[in-house]
Design a protein around this motif. Sequence first.
Motif, PDB file in Angstrom:
ATOM      1  N   GLU A  61      -0.197   2.904  -4.215  1.00  0.00           N
ATOM      2  CA  GLU A  61      -1.175   2.533  -3.198  1.00  0.00           C
ATOM      3  C   GLU A  61      -1.002   3.427  -1.975  1.00  0.00           C
ATOM      4  O   GLU A  61       0.049   4.044  -1.778  1.00  0.00           O
ATOM      5  N   ALA A  62      -2.042   3.497  -1.145  1.00  0.00           N
ATOM      6  CA  ALA A  62      -1.988   4.325   0.056  1.00  0.00           C
ATOM      7  C   ALA A  62      -0.797   3.928   0.912  1.00  0.00           C
ATOM      8  O   ALA A  62      -0.480   2.741   1.064  1.00  0.00           O
ATOM      9  N   LEU A  63      -0.123   4.938   1.471  1.00  0.00           N
ATOM     10  CA  LEU A  63       1.052   4.668   2.289  1.00  0.00           C
ATOM     11  C   LEU A  63       0.634   4.045   3.621  1.00  0.00           C
ATOM     12  O   LEU A  63      -0.268   4.544   4.286  1.00  0.00           O
ATOM     13  N   PRO A  64       1.300   2.992   4.033  1.00  0.00           N
ATOM     14  CA  PRO A  64       1.029   2.417   5.346  1.00  0.00           C
ATOM     15  C   PRO A  64       1.914   3.066   6.409  1.00  0.00           C
ATOM     16  O   PRO A  64       2.736   3.937   6.098  1.00  0.00           O
ATOM     17  N   TYR A  65       1.735   2.622   7.654  1.00  0.00           N
ATOM     18  CA  TYR A  65       2.627   3.090   8.714  1.00  0.00           C
ATOM     19  C   TYR A  65       3.876   2.212   8.721  1.00  0.00           C
ATOM     20  O   TYR A  65       4.173   1.505   9.668  1.00  0.00           O
ATOM     21  N   GLN A  66       4.547   2.236   7.610  1.00  0.00           N
ATOM     22  CA  GLN A  66       5.851   1.610   7.471  1.00  0.00           C
ATOM     23  C   GLN A  66       6.499   2.190   6.240  1.00  0.00           C
ATOM     24  O   GLN A  66       5.822   2.720   5.355  1.00  0.00           O
ATOM     25  N   GLU A  67       7.804   2.148   6.188  1.00  0.00           N
ATOM     26  CA  GLU A  67       8.533   2.801   5.109  1.00  0.00           C
ATOM     27  C   GLU A  67       8.537   1.915   3.859  1.00  0.00           C
ATOM     28  O   GLU A  67       8.951   0.752   3.922  1.00  0.00           O
ATOM     29  N   VAL A  68       8.062   2.479   2.747  1.00  0.00           N
ATOM     30  CA  VAL A  68       7.964   1.729   1.496  1.00  0.00           C
ATOM     31  C   VAL A  68       8.629   2.534   0.385  1.00  0.00           C
ATOM     32  O   VAL A  68       8.529   3.766   0.339  1.00  0.00           O
ATOM     33  N   GLU A  69       9.316   1.849  -0.511  1.00  0.00           N
ATOM     34  CA  GLU A  69       9.978   2.523  -1.621  1.00  0.00           C
ATOM     35  C   GLU A  69       8.941   2.979  -2.649  1.00  0.00           C
ATOM     36  O   GLU A  69       8.048   2.224  -3.029  1.00  0.00           O
TER      37      GLU A  69
END
Length: 355
Positions: A60-68
Motif C-alpha cells: 500500500e502507499a507509504l504514509p508519513y510514518q515508518e512502516v515495515e
Amino acid sequence: MARTEARGEQPRLHVVTGKGGTGKTTVAVALALALADEGRRVLVCEVEGRQGVSRLLGTEALPYQEVELAEGAGGGQVVGLAVEPRAALVDYLDTFHGGVLGGRGARASTVLDRAGAVEFIADVAPGLRDVLLVGKVYEAVRRTSTGRSDGGEPAYDAVVLDAPPTGRITRFLGIGDELAQLAAGGPIAARAASVAALLRSEQTAVHLVCLPEELPVTETLEAAAELRAAGLPLGAVVANRVLAGAGDGGGSRARVRAALRRALSPEDDDGGGGSGGGAEDLVAALEAQERVRAARVAEQRHWLEVVRGAGRGVRELPDLPGGVDLEGLYRLADDLAASPLPSPQDAPAPAGGAA
C-alpha cells in the motif's frame, strides 16, 4: 556495505540519485533489501511524493510514518517512509516550538495551521521545504533506541534515501548551507548546519545511477563534478540495465541451426527437405538480432569506460528483459549484496582532475 577491516565502517546514509528514467528508485530499494539481507534494520525514504517504493514492492502507499515493508534473508528488516513537506513542517514546529502559544495550551503547528502559515511555508518557501525533507532523513539517521541522538544504539543500521534526480541533487543536499547563511541564528540555522555536517561526513555516500548511454553518462559526470565541488561525499556510479556480452560465436550458431532443423523437420534426420530452409531463415533472423545486440553491447562498454576514465568507481547491474518485478528486484538486491558499493573512502581519485 559489508564491514571488513580493509573497508572499515561504511556509511549509514546512502543517497541514491540519477537522471529520470535510469531506475534510481529501483536501485534504492534493491540496496535497502541487500543491506537487510546482511541482518541490518534499514529505512528507505522517498521525498518526491511518487510512491515508487510501494509500487516496486507491491505494498500500500507509504504514509508519513515508518512502516515495515520486507524482511531480509539475514534477518534484517526494511522499513519505509514517505516524507511529505507539510507533515515534516508540522513535526518541526511541534518539536522545536511546541510550547504554549497564546496561553491556550495549543501546539505550535495547530495555531499556525489555523492561521494558514503551514501551507504558506511549505508551498511558498522552497528552500525551507527541502531543509525539512532532508531534516526528517537526518533525524532518522541520528535517532537511537533511547529516542535521542546522544545515547543508545542507532534505531536504524542504515538509511537509504531515494533522492531527487541529478538535475537538482546538489542544491537539494546543499540547501542546509544556504539556509544556515540566510537565517540569523536560531533553531532553523542550527538545524540546517547540523544537516549539512551530516551530509558532508563519512556517514554519508551519494550514489549516482545511470544507464550506459551518452546523455545519462554526461549528466552523471556533470553531477559528480558539482557534488565534489560542493564537498559532498561520492560513493559509486551504478550503471543500470547493462547487457550481457555476446555468446560464443559460430559454435553457438551451429548448435542453434542444428536444433532448429531437428525441431522443424523431426522426420528428416539428414537436415534435408522443405523445412530446412525455414530453419535457415530463422537462424539468419536471430543472427541479425544478435548483431544489433552486439552493437548495443559495444556502445554500452564504450560509455562505461568513459565513466571509469573520469575516475569514478562503477558498479554494474544487469538488464532484466522482462522488466523489474518483485523477483527481479530481489535479484538486483542479491547482486548488490554479492559485490558491495564503493564508499567515498574506497572510490578512486578523479583522473587528471576530472570528477
